[in-house]
Motif scaffolding. Structure first.
Motif, PDB file in Angstrom:
ATOM      1  N   PHE A   5     113.754  64.890  41.087  1.00 23.07           N
ATOM      2  CA  PHE A   5     115.116  64.474  40.766  1.00 23.07           C
ATOM      3  C   PHE A   5     115.214  63.503  39.593  1.00 23.07           C
ATOM      4  N   LYS A   6     114.121  62.856  39.235  1.00 20.10           N
ATOM      5  CA  LYS A   6     114.162  61.877  38.164  1.00 20.10           C
ATOM      6  C   LYS A   6     113.790  62.542  36.843  1.00 20.10           C
ATOM      7  N   SER A   7     114.584  62.338  35.816  1.00 24.07           N
ATOM      8  CA  SER A   7     114.342  62.974  34.526  1.00 24.07           C
ATOM      9  C   SER A   7     113.084  62.399  33.875  1.00 24.07           C
ATOM     10  N   LEU A   8     112.439  63.220  33.065  1.00 27.42           N
ATOM     11  CA  LEU A   8     111.310  62.749  32.285  1.00 27.42           C
ATOM     12  C   LEU A   8     111.774  61.651  31.327  1.00 27.42           C
ATOM     13  N   PRO A   9     110.897  60.718  30.964  1.00 27.81           N
ATOM     14  CA  PRO A   9     111.321  59.539  30.188  1.00 27.81           C
ATOM     15  C   PRO A   9     111.488  59.827  28.696  1.00 27.81           C
ATOM     16  N   PHE A  10     112.291  60.840  28.373  1.00 27.60           N
ATOM     17  CA  PHE A  10     112.531  61.192  26.977  1.00 27.60           C
ATOM     18  C   PHE A  10     114.035  61.350  26.761  1.00 27.60           C
ATOM     19  N   PRO A  11     114.534  61.053  25.575  1.00 27.65           N
ATOM     20  CA  PRO A  11     115.967  61.244  25.310  1.00 27.65           C
ATOM     21  C   PRO A  11     116.353  62.717  25.378  1.00 27.65           C
ATOM     22  N   ASP A  12     117.504  62.998  26.007  1.00 30.23           N
ATOM     23  CA  ASP A  12     117.988  64.380  26.162  1.00 30.23           C
ATOM     24  C   ASP A  12     116.880  65.287  26.688  1.00 30.23           C
ATOM     25  N   ALA A  13     116.234  64.845  27.778  1.00 26.58           N
ATOM     26  CA  ALA A  13     115.093  65.584  28.312  1.00 26.58           C
ATOM     27  C   ALA A  13     115.473  66.993  28.750  1.00 26.58           C
ATOM     28  N   GLN A  14     116.760  67.223  29.029  1.00 30.85           N
ATOM     29  CA  GLN A  14     117.175  68.555  29.466  1.00 30.85           C
ATOM     30  C   GLN A  14     117.052  69.589  28.353  1.00 30.85           C
ATOM     31  N   SER A  62     105.511  54.185  30.767  1.00 35.60           N
ATOM     32  CA  SER A  62     106.383  55.214  31.349  1.00 35.60           C
ATOM     33  C   SER A  62     106.133  56.606  30.782  1.00 35.60           C
ATOM     34  N   PHE A  63     105.341  56.714  29.719  1.00 38.27           N
ATOM     35  CA  PHE A  63     105.169  58.009  29.058  1.00 38.27           C
ATOM     36  C   PHE A  63     104.383  58.956  29.953  1.00 38.27           C
ATOM     37  N   ARG A  64     104.984  60.109  30.247  1.00 46.07           N
ATOM     38  CA  ARG A  64     104.306  61.163  31.015  1.00 46.07           C
ATOM     39  C   ARG A  64     104.880  62.497  30.589  1.00 46.07           C
ATOM     40  N   LEU A  65     103.995  63.446  30.293  1.00 44.74           N
ATOM     41  CA  LEU A  65     104.444  64.803  30.024  1.00 44.74           C
ATOM     42  C   LEU A  65     104.840  65.500  31.308  1.00 44.74           C
ATOM     43  N   SER A  66     104.262  65.053  32.416  1.00 42.23           N
ATOM     44  CA  SER A  66     104.539  65.651  33.712  1.00 42.23           C
ATOM     45  C   SER A  66     104.658  64.546  34.738  1.00 42.23           C
ATOM     46  N   PRO A  67     105.626  64.650  35.689  1.00 38.81           N
ATOM     47  CA  PRO A  67     105.734  63.634  36.739  1.00 38.81           C
ATOM     48  C   PRO A  67     104.638  63.740  37.775  1.00 38.81           C
ATOM     49  N   ARG A  81     108.934  73.233  34.812  1.00 38.47           N
ATOM     50  CA  ARG A  81     107.583  73.782  34.717  1.00 38.47           C
ATOM     51  C   ARG A  81     106.567  72.819  35.318  1.00 38.47           C
ATOM     52  N   ALA A  82     106.756  71.543  35.056  1.00 37.99           N
ATOM     53  CA  ALA A  82     105.794  70.547  35.525  1.00 37.99           C
ATOM     54  C   ALA A  82     105.825  70.398  37.042  1.00 37.99           C
ATOM     55  N   THR A  83     106.956  70.715  37.681  1.00 40.01           N
ATOM     56  CA  THR A  83     107.093  70.478  39.118  1.00 40.01           C
ATOM     57  C   THR A  83     107.084  71.755  39.952  1.00 40.01           C
ATOM     58  N   GLU A  84     106.936  72.923  39.319  1.00 44.97           N
ATOM     59  CA  GLU A  84     107.079  74.161  40.089  1.00 44.97           C
ATOM     60  C   GLU A  84     105.967  74.341  41.121  1.00 44.97           C
ATOM     61  N   SER A  85     104.793  73.737  40.914  1.00 48.28           N
ATOM     62  CA  SER A  85     103.714  73.889  41.883  1.00 48.28           C
ATOM     63  C   SER A  85     103.936  73.013  43.118  1.00 48.28           C
ATOM     64  N   ILE A  86     104.553  71.848  42.931  1.00 55.72           N
ATOM     65  CA  ILE A  86     104.750  70.919  44.044  1.00 55.72           C
ATOM     66  C   ILE A  86     106.081  71.145  44.746  1.00 55.72           C
ATOM     67  N   ILE A  98     101.989  63.975  43.643  1.00 54.45           N
ATOM     68  CA  ILE A  98     103.345  63.487  43.932  1.00 54.45           C
ATOM     69  C   ILE A  98     103.624  62.286  43.048  1.00 54.45           C
ATOM     70  N   GLY A  99     104.879  61.853  43.053  1.00 54.65           N
ATOM     71  CA  GLY A  99     105.267  60.739  42.206  1.00 54.65           C
ATOM     72  C   GLY A  99     104.818  59.414  42.792  1.00 54.65           C
ATOM     73  N   SER A 100     105.167  58.351  42.103  1.00 56.56           N
ATOM     74  CA  SER A 100     104.827  57.012  42.571  1.00 56.56           C
ATOM     75  C   SER A 100     105.722  56.653  43.741  1.00 56.56           C
TER      76      SER A 100
END
Length: 403
Positions: A48-57, A186-191, A267-272, A360-362
């Motif tokens: 549910f939390k967006s990746l830490p990039f501007p306009d991540a969508q 905070s930089f992460r390509l994947s959560p 894509r980053a979360t489809e496995s979990i 999983i996330g933090s």
């Protein structure tokens, strides 16, 4: 408000007079609410939390696949270069490849992952360095000195958060690289998953001769879609580019390939995601069972209080007034269970982290987690508070008073 506080005081006095009854539903609710909150705290940063990039969508992955088998594939660098030169619907197109390297330090070498990326990757993501700079176009020049950017974690672990690390040389599999920047924490390509420790220009990867071979597929692709452009429009343009490449390079490109465009976070979360949904469903059942048991307890307690209710009704209280008292007591019980469940969440979160690790996330208690727990507590209080309220209609004032 006076009436509400009066109901709360009355309910608390009743719970204090019956500690055995109070403890049972509170513990049952604490288990149900705590389990749900712990799972939510783990999957919230992932799903549910967006990746830490501007306009991540607007960030997407473009994934080639074999049309015969549907298996995901990678892209060759010549194909990537042709895509980047011809596409118009994307604000930026970048690519990267992952490897494992030995980082030589003053102590023992550290084995870590490194991402070799095109110099525009950080510009496409909209990411900036916390210290120094990220990769730049000049780093792609054949005569440029090999440089690397550190992840925040590696900077802390291997360099003791030394702010004077910029300009130092490090050995990566025996090759010398100059540190030019450190990424923010905070930089992460994947959560999910363990983040890489290093980033370097794609041309400095091991076996750089693969960059000239169209038959070598080893690149993952990240793109940023232009504003007011849809994914379908990007897909139509990319298919047209692929057809042109197939026609002009039929002897060099392998045929039977398509591609799919999927959001970077999706894509980053489809496995979990399936595991997370299954866990949520399981703990929701636990909470439902707890609510059922508590409702039965409150119904039995309401039946035992029929003479009390009969006296109140005979003195002019309405059924609605008594129903509000019962709902107040139910919500008070759920609040106590929710507060205890939050304490239980801390213990359960540690167990989830040990079980799933970086998948999983933090975990932890923060604003969204507290809001989730409060919402669950309020809803459960309303749900199991309904049963004793329905029992009010069966109270016979005359028989209860005569008894």
């Amino acid at each position: 408000m006076d009436t509400v506080f009066s109901d709360l005081r009355y309910g608390l006095r009743g719970f204090v007079r019956a500690p055995g009854f109070t403890l049972t539903p509170v513990l049952a609710l604490a288990l149900g609410i705590g389990a749900n909150t712990a799972i939510f705290s783990a999957i919230y940063p992932v799903l549910f939390k967006s990746l830490p990039f501007p306009d991540a969508q607007r960030l997407v992955r473009i994934i080639p696949f074999r049309e015969g088998t549907g298996e995901d594939s990678m892209l060759s660098f010549p194909d990537f270069r042709d895509w980047r030169e011809q596409v118009q619907s994307l604000e930026g197109l970048s690519a990267y490849s992952q490897e494992s390297v030995a980082l030589g330090t003053s102590q023992e070498p550290i084995r870590t992952r490194i991402i070799f990326a095109t110099s525009n990757l950080f510009a496409v993501l909209g990411a900036k360095a916390a210290l120094g700079r990220t990769l730049e176009d000049a780093d792609d020049a054949p005569t440029a000195e090999p440089v690397t950017v550190l992840s925040h974690r590696l900077w802390e672990q291997a360099f003791a958060s030394n702010p004077r690390v910029l300009g130092q040389s490090v050995q990566l599999d025996g090759r010398s690289f100059t540190i030019v920047g450190v990424l923010p924490e905070s930089f992460r390509l994947s959560p999910t998953g363990k983040p890489p420790g290093l980033w370097a220009p794609l041309r400095t990867k091991s076996h750089p001769e693969l960059l000239d071979k169209r038959g070598q597929h080893f690149l993952s692709v990240i793109a940023r879609i232009k504003k007011s452009i849809s994914v379908d429009q990007v897909g139509a343009e990319m298919r047209a580019i692929n057809r042109r490449l197939d026609e002009t390079l039929s002897t060099e490109r392998r045929g039977g390939e398509g591609f799919k465009i999927i959001g970077l976070q999706e894509r980053a979360t489809e496995s979990i995601r399936p595991v997370a949904m299954l866990l949520l469903a399981a703990v929701a059942v636990v909470l439902l069972i707890a609510c059922t048991n508590v409702a039965n307890l409150l119904l039995a307690r309401a039946n035992a209080r029929q003479r009390e209710f009969a006296i109140r009704l005979s003195q002019g209280a309405t059924s609605g007034r008594i129903a509000r008292q019962l709902f107040t007591e139910s919500i008070l019980l759920s609040a106590l269970g929710g507060a205890t469940g939050l304490l239980l969440t801390l213990w359960l979160s540690d167990g989830l982290k040990a079980l799933f690790g970086n998948r999983i996330g933090s975990t932890g208690i923060d604003g969204p987690v507290i809001l989730f727990a409060a919402t669950i507590a309020l809803l459960t209080g309303i749900i199991f508070g309904v049963a004793p309220v329905f029992g009010l209609s069966r109270i016979g004032i005359y028989d209860a008073l005569k008894d």
